[in-house]
Enzyme design. Structure first.
Site, PDB file in Angstrom:
ATOM      1  N   GLU A 189       2.901 -29.878  36.941  1.00  0.00           N
ATOM      2  CA  GLU A 189       2.348 -28.379  36.663  1.00  0.00           C
ATOM      3  C   GLU A 189       0.867 -28.253  36.350  1.00  0.00           C
ATOM      4  OE1 GLU A 189       5.324 -29.063  35.562  1.00  0.00           O
ATOM      5  OE2 GLU A 189       5.558 -26.759  35.676  1.00  0.00           O
ATOM      6  N   CYS A 197       3.105 -24.589  30.489  1.00  0.00           N
ATOM      7  CA  CYS A 197       2.360 -24.902  31.937  1.00  0.00           C
ATOM      8  C   CYS A 197       2.136 -23.710  32.247  1.00  0.00           C
ATOM      9  CB  CYS A 197       3.218 -25.791  32.875  1.00  0.00           C
ATOM     10  SG  CYS A 197       3.237 -27.465  32.095  1.00  0.00           S
ATOM     11  N   ASN A 215       4.777 -35.664  36.667  1.00  0.00           N
ATOM     12  CA  ASN A 215       4.395 -35.791  35.044  1.00  0.00           C
ATOM     13  C   ASN A 215       3.862 -37.172  34.339  1.00  0.00           C
ATOM     14  OD1 ASN A 215       7.448 -36.203  36.217  1.00  0.00           O
ATOM     15  ND2 ASN A 215       8.479 -35.700  33.992  1.00  0.00           N
ATOM     16  N   GLU A 263       4.068 -39.191  30.781  1.00  0.00           N
ATOM     17  CA  GLU A 263       4.592 -39.303  30.203  1.00  0.00           C
ATOM     18  C   GLU A 263       3.734 -40.135  29.372  1.00  0.00           C
ATOM     19  OE1 GLU A 263       9.142 -40.171  30.260  1.00  0.00           O
ATOM     20  OE2 GLU A 263       9.184 -37.522  30.945  1.00  0.00           O
ATOM     21  N   ASN A 264       4.485 -40.451  27.673  1.00  0.00           N
ATOM     22  CA  ASN A 264       3.389 -40.867  26.680  1.00  0.00           C
ATOM     23  C   ASN A 264       4.256 -41.983  25.662  1.00  0.00           C
ATOM     24  OD1 ASN A 264       1.319 -42.256  25.424  1.00  0.00           O
ATOM     25  ND2 ASN A 264       0.535 -41.426  26.463  1.00  0.00           N
ATOM     26  N   ALA A 265       4.531 -42.817  25.486  1.00  0.00           N
ATOM     27  CA  ALA A 265       4.737 -43.341  24.516  1.00  0.00           C
ATOM     28  C   ALA A 265       4.871 -42.434  23.066  1.00  0.00           C
ATOM     29  CB  ALA A 265       4.841 -44.579  23.481  1.00  0.00           C
ATOM     30  N   CYS A 268       7.574 -24.993  31.982  1.00  0.00           N
ATOM     31  CA  CYS A 268       7.855 -25.065  30.118  1.00  0.00           C
ATOM     32  C   CYS A 268       6.568 -23.376  29.662  1.00  0.00           C
ATOM     33  CB  CYS A 268       7.240 -26.524  29.777  1.00  0.00           C
ATOM     34  SG  CYS A 268       5.446 -26.994  29.231  1.00  0.00           S
TER      35      CYS A 268
HETATM   36  N1  THU Z   1       8.150 -31.764  32.809  1.00  0.00           N
HETATM   37  C1  THU Z   1       7.034 -31.412  34.013  1.00  0.00           C
HETATM   38  O1  THU Z   1       6.781 -32.227  34.149  1.00  0.00           O
HETATM   39  N2  THU Z   1       7.294 -30.193  34.473  1.00  0.00           N
HETATM   40  C2  THU Z   1       7.930 -29.164  34.456  1.00  0.00           C
HETATM   41  O2  THU Z   1       8.064 -28.361  34.453  1.00  0.00           O
HETATM   42  C3  THU Z   1       9.150 -29.415  32.985  1.00  0.00           C
HETATM   43  C4  THU Z   1       9.020 -30.685  32.123  1.00  0.00           C
HETATM   44  C5  THU Z   1       8.188 -32.420  32.143  1.00  0.00           C
HETATM   45  C6  THU Z   1       7.505 -33.601  31.407  1.00  0.00           C
HETATM   46  C7  THU Z   1       8.527 -34.592  30.558  1.00  0.00           C
HETATM   47  O3  THU Z   1       7.783 -35.500  31.199  1.00  0.00           O
HETATM   48  C8  THU Z   1       9.801 -34.901  31.439  1.00  0.00           C
HETATM   49  O4  THU Z   1       9.268 -33.610  32.272  1.00  0.00           O
HETATM   50  C9  THU Z   1      10.609 -33.841  30.401  1.00  0.00           C
HETATM   51  O5  THU Z   1      10.930 -32.570  29.257  1.00  0.00           O
END
Ligand code: THU
Length: 161
Positions: A74, A114, A61, A63-65, A111
């Site tokens: 995924e 995904c 994963n 992330e971004n501000a 989620c």
């Molecule tokens: N996240 C994933 O990368 N995959 C998942 O299956 C569930 C959530 C990430 C998104 C975000 O960066 C962090 O987990 C918290 O939601």
């Protein structure tokens, strides 16, 4: 009125019960948690896909501000696989998360967005993708996206009779 039972069959096993292919894809996903960029959630997710040609692609994963601009592990892995190996079917997908340095006690479940992307990858592959959702002790194994996304929307949904 009719009633439809849409219960999915899920295999639950321990890490030592995995086949070699399963073990390799899970270990790759576990390793990918270390490349996660998650300064906001501190939830480090790793994903790995096993292609039909034996190659394993990983993602984590990012992330971004500006929250919606980030991407799940995924989708990072699936989009990379699709862009680098557009004609090679995906056979397996493993997902695992780490918090405070440790693999989580709960499985990491994809989620909704995904799930839809896994669905499209499966449609492209032409056969079910084995999905392995991991915790520190157990792996939930789904034979295809249907168990995680029943009544899914694919290209076939738009076909006219
Ligand atoms: N996240 C994933 O990368 N995959 C998942 O299956 C569930 C959530 C990430 C998104 C975000 O960066 C962090 O987990 C918290 O939601």
């Amino acid at each position: 009125m009719k009633t439809l039972n849409i219960g999915a069959k899920i295999q639950i096993c321990s890490h030592i019960e995995l086949t070699n292919d399963q073990k390799n894809v899970v270990e790759a996903a576990k390793k990918a948690t270390f490349s996660s960029y998650a300064p906001y959630s501190h939830y480090n997710v790793g994903a790995a896909v096993l292609l039909d040609n034996g190659i394993i692609i990983t993602g984590s994963n990012q992330e971004n501000a500006a929250f919606p601009s980030g991407l799940c592990a995924e989708r990072t892995a699936l989009f990379y696989a699709g862009s680098q190996y557009p004609d090679v079917p995906i056979r397996k997908l493993a997902i695992i998360a780490r918090q405070n340095g440790k693999i989580t006690k709960n499985i990491c479940s994809p989620c909704g967005s995904c799930r839809q992307v896994i669905c499209e990858s499966e449609y492209r592959a032409g056969s079910p993708i084995e999905i392995l959702l991991c915790s520190d002790t157990e792996i939930y194994i789904f034979q295809g996206i249907n168990g995680l996304l029943p009544f899914n929307f694919t290209s076939d949904s738009m076909k006219t009779d």
